[in-house]
Design an enzyme around this catalytic site. Structure first.
Site, mmCIF file in Angstrom:
data_model
loop_
_atom_site.group_PDB
_atom_site.id
_atom_site.type_symbol
_atom_site.label_atom_id
_atom_site.label_comp_id
_atom_site.label_asym_id
_atom_site.label_seq_id
_atom_site.Cartn_x
_atom_site.Cartn_y
_atom_site.Cartn_z
ATOM 1 N N GLU A 257 -12.673 -13.391 6.311
ATOM 2 C CA GLU A 257 -11.747 -12.963 7.343
ATOM 3 C C GLU A 257 -11.116 -11.684 6.832
ATOM 4 O OE1 GLU A 257 -7.905 -13.423 8.988
ATOM 5 O OE2 GLU A 257 -8.385 -15.517 8.562
ATOM 6 N N CYS A 296 -2.832 -10.502 9.872
ATOM 7 C CA CYS A 296 -4.213 -10.170 10.217
ATOM 8 C C CYS A 296 -4.407 -10.177 11.734
ATOM 9 C CB CYS A 296 -5.165 -11.145 9.551
ATOM 10 S SG CYS A 296 -4.691 -12.852 9.733
HETATM 11 P P1 NDP Z 1 -7.593 -7.614 -1.271
HETATM 12 O O1 NDP Z 1 -8.918 -7.679 -0.633
HETATM 13 O O2 NDP Z 1 -7.363 -6.577 -2.296
HETATM 14 O O3 NDP Z 1 -7.238 -8.992 -1.949
HETATM 15 C C1 NDP Z 1 -7.435 -10.222 -1.299
HETATM 16 C C2 NDP Z 1 -7.704 -11.288 -2.319
HETATM 17 O O4 NDP Z 1 -8.918 -10.996 -3.009
HETATM 18 C C3 NDP Z 1 -6.644 -11.376 -3.393
HETATM 19 O O5 NDP Z 1 -6.465 -12.721 -3.730
HETATM 20 C C4 NDP Z 1 -7.259 -10.619 -4.534
HETATM 21 O O6 NDP Z 1 -6.752 -10.996 -5.776
HETATM 22 C C5 NDP Z 1 -8.694 -11.027 -4.401
HETATM 23 N N1 NDP Z 1 -9.646 -10.154 -5.040
HETATM 24 C C6 NDP Z 1 -9.603 -8.816 -5.143
HETATM 25 N N2 NDP Z 1 -10.703 -8.373 -5.773
HETATM 26 C C7 NDP Z 1 -11.467 -9.457 -6.052
HETATM 27 C C8 NDP Z 1 -12.712 -9.654 -6.692
HETATM 28 N N3 NDP Z 1 -13.420 -8.635 -7.155
HETATM 29 N N4 NDP Z 1 -13.177 -10.909 -6.836
HETATM 30 C C9 NDP Z 1 -12.487 -11.951 -6.368
HETATM 31 N N5 NDP Z 1 -11.288 -11.826 -5.755
HETATM 32 C C10 NDP Z 1 -10.790 -10.594 -5.594
HETATM 33 O O7 NDP Z 1 -6.582 -7.529 -0.127
HETATM 34 P P2 NDP Z 1 -4.987 -7.491 -0.208
HETATM 35 O O8 NDP Z 1 -4.482 -8.869 -0.128
HETATM 36 O O9 NDP Z 1 -4.498 -6.660 -1.332
HETATM 37 O O10 NDP Z 1 -4.745 -6.701 1.109
HETATM 38 C C11 NDP Z 1 -5.245 -5.381 1.196
HETATM 39 C C12 NDP Z 1 -5.599 -5.083 2.610
HETATM 40 O O11 NDP Z 1 -6.430 -6.114 3.158
HETATM 41 C C13 NDP Z 1 -4.438 -5.047 3.541
HETATM 42 O O12 NDP Z 1 -3.769 -3.843 3.448
HETATM 43 C C14 NDP Z 1 -5.114 -5.254 4.852
HETATM 44 O O13 NDP Z 1 -5.659 -4.055 5.320
HETATM 45 C C15 NDP Z 1 -6.216 -6.214 4.528
HETATM 46 N N6 NDP Z 1 -5.854 -7.585 4.871
HETATM 47 C C16 NDP Z 1 -6.467 -8.153 5.920
HETATM 48 C C17 NDP Z 1 -6.160 -9.415 6.296
HETATM 49 C C18 NDP Z 1 -6.871 -10.045 7.410
HETATM 50 O O14 NDP Z 1 -6.932 -11.246 7.482
HETATM 51 N N7 NDP Z 1 -7.444 -9.289 8.318
HETATM 52 C C19 NDP Z 1 -5.131 -10.202 5.631
HETATM 53 C C20 NDP Z 1 -4.537 -9.510 4.526
HETATM 54 C C21 NDP Z 1 -4.930 -8.278 4.158
HETATM 55 P P3 NDP Z 1 -5.668 -10.094 -6.534
HETATM 56 O O15 NDP Z 1 -4.478 -10.028 -5.665
HETATM 57 O O16 NDP Z 1 -5.413 -10.846 -7.784
HETATM 58 O O17 NDP Z 1 -6.300 -8.764 -6.739
#
Ligand code: NDP
Length: 684
Positions: A257, A296
């Site tokens: 998602e 989201c």
């Molecule tokens: P990220 O994709 O950076 O992080 C989401 C999750 O993935 C976090 O738990 C993060 O952990 C984890 N993660 C990051 N890199 C890896 C990896 N290589 N392997 C496994 N897990 C990983 O998104 P953010 O939460 O920082 O949000 C950034 C952007 O995402 C927002 O600005 C928005 O644009 C979008 N977003 C979209 C949503 C939706 O449902 N449409 C909801 C929320 C965000 P860690 O925090 O430890 O890096």
């Protein structure tokens, strides 16, 4: 230095050896906690889930797992002040926290209730009807769902630290899958607190829930074919996960998602003084400001008829002027901070990208007035409205994950749908219209591009849950750019975690495999009427064959007069003779069913407490005056109800005529006491 968050791994709390990364209060910039997963043995966590949590969960029936969810929901409700107090540090107002915390608890309650009402008190779910595969009825097929002996990994975004975990946990636990939660580091302190509360409750079997605080490390490297990953976050990270060898070639299921450029459409029928106009504006303002737009499902694109753009912009500006921004600890603040300064930089960058084809018409991307709070240390941002130029591309491509929306003009429903589709797949869309024709064209046009569509008008507004609220009973997810995943949706969300298998066998084998009587399987007839047996004594396949009874013309006339159902096919011989299906007077279907009850019921007080319904009633052959009918009633399924001294018994009923031809088939649903003779309370 603040406390280091701990992971819950393989039955104990684990603290990393290093100092970890600092996590800041969104509004004050103070350090809240530190996070690190350095040294965490993720392989041991996966083993623990598979070897300890999974078997414990799968030994429980769906109803028992549902009871755990309910107990968990009550436990978290009791401790929610602590969650509220900490949640403010993520920048959330108490309204935002309600969505996160109470929304998450509500999801547990909803799944607890669905689990009991819509799933069997068993570990297997049957899917669809029995398929007869041979002419003789000795070879049949049945789809069924079983639990996978794997682990569900959830990787969550920062914006809903509690709901994000619970909305994935509830269906997975119900499906019998242990879960490893990996929250976004930025707000992991709130998830950690919720997990501490859950673990301390002792309600869940050990191994059913584990927590990774900090980076995921090599977690995905440990997963195999029976495991799944549910990811919420950025499209960038989703891409990394999609390319992981265990996902590409190793059979690990990945649900995504990701970014979603959700839109809301003002119908072409709506005028400024229509209720739908105000509802539309209110919906956009709510979605821009709840969680400071970090949802989201928030509305990023506001599609309005060209001629209405000015009025909509004025109304949005008027409403947004009243939105007070600042430290969420201040009760007069309506919109709190973004989750971090880094996140604010991201939103500002997105706004800059949008200005390639749109103008800022309300708000100041670099400033704006705060009610209170430190504009430098706190991640505050005031609401921004942009207006796109004709043909703009960026609003369909750039997701500003904050209090930002872009107004785009359309000309006609077709163009509105085409613009919506330029988002390449979104979680949700809404349309404000009171014109059913517009509603149909827009919804059918939007549906292939969206997971959920809300039609908002004066009739549903009072009860509407709004554009942005995913509901546990409705699917949450969207095609294409939104990730292609699907979560929630009631029992659908549970079945996603399970394996569907088509089983081909004889009716007797299928009855043994599913513990549900299958048409064509042996029936057990003893001298004892099954209505005299308690739930403990009844067995699947127990059968009563009734005596026969002739249906007379007097019966039909009496029934017609008594009930008032004097439809001509039962009362007017000449007219009935011209009916191409009957060719004469026939008995009412409900007369046949009523007579059948009279044939199979054992009247004396006994363990059968009530008849609570009939499923799948079909009238197959007309019954004419002079025909004789009998009934075969067989125990199809026995479902004890936890916490009650009775259970449900589903009976297969076949009413046949003198030629042995079925005239009606249906399931009779009864409540039967678990034991009999009755207790004194039942006598009373
Ligand atoms: P990220 O994709 O950076 O992080 C989401 C999750 O993935 C976090 O738990 C993060 O952990 C984890 N993660 C990051 N890199 C890896 C990896 N290589 N392997 C496994 N897990 C990983 O998104 P953010 O939460 O920082 O949000 C950034 C952007 O995402 C927002 O600005 C928005 O644009 C979008 N977003 C979209 C949503 C939706 O449902 N449409 C909801 C929320 C965000 P860690 O925090 O430890 O890096």
């Amino acid at each position: 230095m603040s406390a280091l968050l701990e992971s819950y791994a393989a039955g104990r709390w684990f603290r990393a050896a290093d100092e970890g990364q600092p996590l800041s209060d969104a509004a004050t910039g103070e350090e809240v906690a530190r996070v690190s997963s350095v040294g965490l043995d993720v392989a041991a966590m996966v083993r623990h889930a598979r070897d300890t949590g999974g078997p414990a969960l799968r030994s429980l029936t769906f109803h028992e797992r549902a009871a755990l969810l309910k107990a968990l929901a009550k436990h978290l409700s009791a401790g929610k002040e602590e969650l509220y107090a900490l949640s403010v540090r993520t920048g959330a107002t108490s309204r935002d926290t309600m969505i996160d915390v109470d929304g998450g608890i509500g999801t547990l309650f909803s799944y607890a209730s669905k689990g009991v009402r819509e799933l069997p008190n068993d570990t297997v779910v049957l899917d669809g009807a029995l398929e007869r595969l041979g002419k003789g009825g000795t070879f049949v097929g049945q789809h069924l769902y079983t639990s996978r002996p794997g682990v569900a990994v959830q990787i969550n975004a920062f914006n809903f630290p509690v709901w994000g975990m619970l909305e994935k946990l509830a269906p997975a636990l119900l499906a019998g899958l242990p879960t490893i939660v990996k929250p976004a580091s930025q707000t992991a302190y709130l998830t950690e607190l919720a997990v501490r509360q859950i673990i301390a409750s002792g309600l869940l079997p050990e191994g059913a829930l584990q927590l990774v605080a900090g980076g995921a490390g090599g977690l995905l490297d440990e997963l195999t074919v029976q495991d799944s990953v549910a990811f919420t976050g950025s499209a960038h990270t989703a891409g990394i996960l999609r390319r992981h060898p265990n996902v590409l070639d190793g059979g690990v299921r990945l649900g995504v998602e990701a970014d979603s450029l959700n839109c809301s459409i003002l119908g072409p029928d709506v005028r400024p003084d229509d209720p739908e106009f105000a509802l539309f504006v209110k919906g956009v303002v709510t979605e821009m400001t709840v969680k400071a737009g970090q949802k989201c499902t928030a509305i990023r694109r506001v599609l309005v008829p060209g001629a209405m753009a000015g009025e909509v912009l004025d109304a949005l500006a008027a409403a947004l002027t009243d939105v007070t921004v600042g430290d969420p600890r201040n009760p007069d603040v309506r919109m709190g901070a973004l989750a971090s300064l880094g996140q604010r930089d991201e939103v500002r960058k997105a706004v800059e990208a949008l200005t390639a084809s749109a103008e800022v018409v309300f708000g100041d991307p670099e400033g704006g007035v705060l009610l209170d709070g430190d504009a430098e240390r706190g991640a505050f941002m005031t609401p921004l409205v942009l207006r796109a130029r004709p043909g703009a591309a960026e609003p369909h491509d750039v997701e500003p994950f904050g209090p930002v929306a872009t107004v785009l003009a359309y000309d006609g429903v077709e163009e509105a749908v085409a613009l919506a589709a330029r988002g390449r797949g979104s979680l949700v869309a809404s349309v404000a219209t009171h014109d059913p024709g517009v509603a149909r064209s827009v919804v059918l046009g939007l549906a292939p591009w969206h997971g959920r569509v809300l039609v908002l008008d004066r009739d549903d507004a009072r009860e509407s849950t709004g554009h942005g609220s995913p509901l546990p009973v409705l699917v949450h997810g969207g095609p294409g750019r939104a990730g292609g995943g699907e979560e929630l949706g009631g029992v659908r969300g549970v079945l996603h975690h399970m394996q569907r298998t088509a089983v081909q066998a004889s009716p007797d084998q299928l009855t043994a495999i599913t513990d549900r009587w299958t048409t064509g399987a042996a029936r057990a007839e003893s001298g004892v009427h099954p209505f005299r047996k308690s739930l403990a004594e009844l067995r699947v396949g127990d059968t009563i064959r009734s005596a026969a009874r002739t249906v007379s013309l007097a019966d039909i006339e009496h029934f017609a007069e008594f009930t008032g159902d004097t439809f001509y096919a039962h009362t007017d011989a000449a007219a009935a003779a011209r009916n191409p299906l009957f060719g004469g007077i026939v008995a009412h279907g409900y007369l046949v069913v009523s007579l059948a009850a009279g044939l199979f019921v054992d009247p004396a007080p006994g363990p059968v407490l009530a008849n609570f319904g009939v499923d799948g009633l079909r009238f197959l052959t007309p019954v004419k005056a002079g025909d004789s009918i009998d009934v075969t009633l067989t125990v199809k399924q026995i479902t004890p109800r936890g916490g009650a001294d009775y259970g449900e018994v589903r009976w297969d009923a076949v009413v046949g005529n003198q030629d042995g031809v079925p005239v009606a088939t249906y399931d009779v649903l009864t409540l039967v006491a678990k034991s009999w003779p009755s207790t004194p309370a039942q006598e009373a």
